[in-house]
Design a protein around this motif. Structure first.
Motif, PDB file in Angstrom:
ATOM      1  N   LEU A  76      -2.568   4.925   3.695  1.00  0.00           N
ATOM      2  CA  LEU A  76      -3.533   4.594   4.732  1.00  0.00           C
ATOM      3  C   LEU A  76      -4.083   5.899   5.289  1.00  0.00           C
ATOM      4  O   LEU A  76      -3.348   6.678   5.894  1.00  0.00           O
ATOM      5  CB  LEU A  76      -2.876   3.771   5.835  1.00  0.00           C
ATOM      6  N   GLY A  77      -5.346   6.139   5.030  1.00  0.00           N
ATOM      7  CA  GLY A  77      -5.923   7.418   5.425  1.00  0.00           C
ATOM      8  C   GLY A  77      -5.261   8.536   4.634  1.00  0.00           C
ATOM      9  O   GLY A  77      -5.137   8.453   3.419  1.00  0.00           O
ATOM     10  N   ASN A  78      -4.811   9.540   5.332  1.00  0.00           N
ATOM     11  CA  ASN A  78      -4.127  10.668   4.690  1.00  0.00           C
ATOM     12  C   ASN A  78      -2.614  10.528   4.724  1.00  0.00           C
ATOM     13  O   ASN A  78      -1.906  11.489   4.412  1.00  0.00           O
ATOM     14  CB  ASN A  78      -4.537  11.983   5.372  1.00  0.00           C
ATOM     15  N   ALA A  79      -2.122   9.381   5.136  1.00  0.00           N
ATOM     16  CA  ALA A  79      -0.677   9.197   5.293  1.00  0.00           C
ATOM     17  C   ALA A  79      -0.159   8.074   4.390  1.00  0.00           C
ATOM     18  O   ALA A  79      -0.907   7.228   3.924  1.00  0.00           O
ATOM     19  CB  ALA A  79      -0.359   8.874   6.745  1.00  0.00           C
ATOM     20  N   GLU A  80       1.128   8.117   4.154  1.00  0.00           N
ATOM     21  CA  GLU A  80       1.837   7.046   3.446  1.00  0.00           C
ATOM     22  C   GLU A  80       2.758   6.385   4.468  1.00  0.00           C
ATOM     23  O   GLU A  80       3.502   7.082   5.168  1.00  0.00           O
ATOM     24  CB  GLU A  80       2.678   7.608   2.296  1.00  0.00           C
ATOM     25  N   HIS A  81       2.703   5.079   4.556  1.00  0.00           N
ATOM     26  CA  HIS A  81       3.546   4.342   5.498  1.00  0.00           C
ATOM     27  C   HIS A  81       4.541   3.507   4.718  1.00  0.00           C
ATOM     28  O   HIS A  81       4.178   2.855   3.736  1.00  0.00           O
ATOM     29  CB  HIS A  81       2.696   3.444   6.393  1.00  0.00           C
ATOM     30  N   GLU A  82       5.797   3.532   5.160  1.00  0.00           N
ATOM     31  CA  GLU A  82       6.799   2.695   4.508  1.00  0.00           C
ATOM     32  C   GLU A  82       6.725   1.292   5.097  1.00  0.00           C
ATOM     33  O   GLU A  82       6.863   1.106   6.304  1.00  0.00           O
ATOM     34  CB  GLU A  82       8.210   3.239   4.696  1.00  0.00           C
ATOM     35  N   LEU A  83       6.462   0.344   4.223  1.00  0.00           N
ATOM     36  CA  LEU A  83       6.484  -1.068   4.596  1.00  0.00           C
ATOM     37  C   LEU A  83       7.746  -1.674   3.999  1.00  0.00           C
ATOM     38  O   LEU A  83       8.106  -1.374   2.861  1.00  0.00           O
ATOM     39  CB  LEU A  83       5.261  -1.805   4.056  1.00  0.00           C
ATOM     40  N   ILE A  84       8.394  -2.505   4.768  1.00  0.00           N
ATOM     41  CA  ILE A  84       9.598  -3.187   4.286  1.00  0.00           C
ATOM     42  C   ILE A  84       9.263  -4.665   4.176  1.00  0.00           C
ATOM     43  O   ILE A  84       8.922  -5.309   5.175  1.00  0.00           O
ATOM     44  CB  ILE A  84      10.785  -2.963   5.241  1.00  0.00           C
ATOM     45  N   ALA A  85       9.332  -5.179   2.968  1.00  0.00           N
ATOM     46  CA  ALA A  85       9.057  -6.596   2.718  1.00  0.00           C
ATOM     47  C   ALA A  85      10.377  -7.314   2.500  1.00  0.00           C
ATOM     48  O   ALA A  85      11.152  -6.948   1.618  1.00  0.00           O
ATOM     49  CB  ALA A  85       8.149  -6.754   1.506  1.00  0.00           C
ATOM     50  N   ARG A  86      10.632  -8.308   3.324  1.00  0.00           N
ATOM     51  CA  ARG A  86      11.857  -9.112   3.231  1.00  0.00           C
ATOM     52  C   ARG A  86      11.483 -10.511   2.744  1.00  0.00           C
ATOM     53  O   ARG A  86      10.713 -11.213   3.400  1.00  0.00           O
ATOM     54  CB  ARG A  86      12.552  -9.202   4.577  1.00  0.00           C
ATOM     55  N   PHE A  87      12.029 -10.862   1.611  1.00  0.00           N
ATOM     56  CA  PHE A  87      11.756 -12.166   1.019  1.00  0.00           C
ATOM     57  C   PHE A  87      12.840 -13.146   1.467  1.00  0.00           C
ATOM     58  O   PHE A  87      14.029 -12.855   1.331  1.00  0.00           O
ATOM     59  CB  PHE A  87      11.763 -12.063  -0.508  1.00  0.00           C
TER      60      PHE A  87
END
Length: 114
Positions: A46-57
């Protein structure tokens, strides 16, 4: 009773293939998986950054949607300030389709709230 990704191994393959095809970097949380849960850590640019997303199924996947959370995603009205959960569906019980994928949500729903 088997966990969802053992009952529907093809669905798990489809989820992971969709992430690969969309170019997302991700990792399966091995500790969670050994406890019968699927949790993916996805690097979201996102933009110039990387964001950690945590997906819980959930155990009821694919009949009920996954949850996506992040402690680094830019805050806003589509993120719970306490849990970090992203609000990606207006009404999860009516708007979720069993053929939706995490990769699809990252490209559409998450992108729309970024």
């Amino acid at each position: 009773m088997k966990v969802w990704f053992e009952r529907y191994p093809r669905r798990l393959e489809e989820e992971l293939s969709a992430l690969d095809n969309a170019g997302y970097k991700y990792a399966i949380d091995a500790d969670e998986r050994s406890n019968g849960r699927l949790v993916l850590r996805v690097s979201y640019p996102l933009g110039n950054a990387e964001h950690e997303l945590i997906a819980r199924f959930p155990d009821t996947y694919p009949y009920f949607p996954f949850e996506i959370e992040s402690s680094t995603f830019p805050g806003g009205r589509h993120q719970d300030p306490y849990s970090g959960l992203l609000c990606v569906l207006k009404d999860p019980h009516q708007n979720w389709r069993t053929d939706d994928t995490l990769a699809g949500f990252l490209g559409t729903q998450v992108a729309a709230i970024a």
